[in-house]
Design a protein around this motif. Structure first.
Motif, PDB file in Angstrom:
ATOM      1  N   LEU A 162      -2.403   6.094   2.623  1.00  0.00           N
ATOM      2  CA  LEU A 162      -3.488   6.180   1.017  1.00  0.00           C
ATOM      3  C   LEU A 162      -4.600   5.043   2.843  1.00  0.00           C
ATOM      4  O   LEU A 162      -3.777   4.310   2.447  1.00  0.00           O
ATOM      5  N   ARG A 175      -4.265   3.192   7.910  1.00  0.00           N
ATOM      6  CA  ARG A 175      -3.803   4.171   7.117  1.00  0.00           C
ATOM      7  C   ARG A 175      -1.969   4.152   7.771  1.00  0.00           C
ATOM      8  O   ARG A 175      -1.994   4.585   9.009  1.00  0.00           O
ATOM      9  N   ALA A 186     -11.688   4.661  -3.763  1.00  0.00           N
ATOM     10  CA  ALA A 186      -9.409   4.778  -3.067  1.00  0.00           C
ATOM     11  C   ALA A 186     -10.300   5.879  -1.806  1.00  0.00           C
ATOM     12  O   ALA A 186      -9.244   5.311  -1.386  1.00  0.00           O
ATOM     13  N   ASP A 187     -10.249   6.972  -2.301  1.00  0.00           N
ATOM     14  CA  ASP A 187     -10.394   7.960  -1.334  1.00  0.00           C
ATOM     15  C   ASP A 187     -11.706   7.993   0.040  1.00  0.00           C
ATOM     16  O   ASP A 187     -11.464   8.933   0.264  1.00  0.00           O
ATOM     17  N   THR A 206       0.554  -1.263  -0.222  1.00  0.00           N
ATOM     18  CA  THR A 206      -0.070   0.202   0.301  1.00  0.00           C
ATOM     19  C   THR A 206       0.876   1.168   0.201  1.00  0.00           C
ATOM     20  O   THR A 206       1.934   1.183   0.125  1.00  0.00           O
ATOM     21  N   LYS A 207       0.281   2.547   0.108  1.00  0.00           N
ATOM     22  CA  LYS A 207       1.073   3.775  -0.468  1.00  0.00           C
ATOM     23  C   LYS A 207       1.076   4.211   0.787  1.00  0.00           C
ATOM     24  O   LYS A 207      -0.259   4.437   2.341  1.00  0.00           O
TER      25      LYS A 207
END
Length: 341
Positions: free
Chosen positions: A208, A287, A278-279, A204-205
């Protein structure tokens, strides 16, 4: 137990040293203390273990990653218990070779002979191994959890006699009852792996929102039934999933919800990610605020299971301590790469 116990006649109980193939107890496989019978059914769901206790695991959790739950309290299942083991003739066949070998010492041997052979008890009922009571009851002895947990040696009372349809002595709390069966079944409960689904998956980022959920097809109630056919008693212990706790593996993370505990909602734990969301803030997830660098974070997912039992002579569900089962999985967190134009 008087109203539910119906001791069968014509019992064949093992004498220690016999082959497991001959270890039958009124046609139900059983085995001596500290051993584990291998008489599983072809599908591995119905088997017999120590003593006269038979376990039906057909509704248990399965799979290579399934595991036993850990009590959320200091309570643990019984490490030993007492149940019928010998007829008068079989007790004689078990004890006499021990006495003849002399390995237990003359004082102990004399005391045992006086108790079981010579009518040395106050009322004299144990004369000649209670042969006059053949068919009217059985000798009870201890059975030990083969893993030898703490307290395995706490069942240290001498072998004792119980008449047909009578309760065991009140001063022996470890004597087999539906409640003890339920506690033994607790130890046999297996629940599925807690490896959660993630989106994005594995990598993941930073910053995000990562969605987390469990496969609801696997996470459903499981149960094990323990019974003593000889005594006509049984208990079914059931575990139901109630929540998932997420521990990101680093303090540089935010969980959803903030407690990290995702409650079951409409039979689901978390919600599967759908394209275009995603948002959004996931109902269950994490997160990460910092990259994992060249390594990964160890995300731990733990499911809490509510456990209860029902059994012979018991009205309604009876509670047992909740259980937990968890596992770790690697999550790689990368920085979001900026694109210069």
């Amino acid at each position: 137990m008087k109203s539910t116990v119906a001791l069968a006649l014509g019992l064949l109980i093992l004498v220690p040293g016999q082959a497991l193939a001959d270890d039958t107890f009124d046609d139900h496989t059983q085995n001596p203390p500290g051993t584990q019978a291998k008489g599983d059914a072809d599908d591995g769901t119905l088997s017999a273990t120590a003593g006269a206790v038979v376990y039906d695991r057909s509704k248990n959790g399965s799979g290579p990653s399934a595991g036993a739950v850990t009590s959320t309290t200091s309570w643990t299942p019984p490490p030993c218990y007492y149940a019928p083991k010998y007829t008068p003739a079989q007790l004689k066949a078990y004890l006499e070779p021990i006495w003849e070998a002399g390995s237990t010492g003359p004082e102990w041997d004399l005391g045992q002979r006086n108790k079981y052979e010579d009518g040395g008890t106050k009322d004299g009922t144990y004369k000649d191994f209670n042969k006059a009571m053949t068919g009217k009851g059985y000798w009870w002895d201890s059975y030990v959890n083969g893993d030898y947990p703490v307290g395995w040696d706490s069942c240290d009372k001498d072998i004792f006699w119980v008449d047909t349809n009578d309760d065991p002595p009140a001063d022996i709390p470890e004597a087999i009852t539906p409640e003890v069966l339920a506690q033994l079944a607790y130890a046999e409960i297996r629940v599925p792996s807690t490896k959660i689904e993630l989106a994005p998956e594995d990598t993941t980022k930073v910053n995000l929102p990562t969605w987390a959920w469990l496969d609801t097809a696997e996470f459903k109630p499981v149960s094990v039934t323990a019974s003593v056919p000889l005594l006509g008693i049984e208990a079914t212990t059931t575990a139901e999933p109630v929540s998932l706790k997420i521990e990101p593996g680093t303090d540089d993370a935010t969980t959803y919800p903030p407690s990290g505990v995702c409650e079951i909602n409409d039979g689901r734990i978390g919600e599967a990610y759908a394209k275009g969301r995603a948002d959004e803030t996931p109902p269950c997830g994490v997160r990460y605020l910092r990259s994992s660098g060249d390594g990964s974070y160890k995300l731990r997912a733990t499911v809490t299971w509510k456990i209860h039992w029902t059994g012979t002579g018991v009205n309604g569900e009876q509670g047992l301590p909740d259980g937990t089962f968890g596992a770790e999985q690697d999550v790689i967190v990368q920085e979001i790469q900026a694109v210069n134009r």
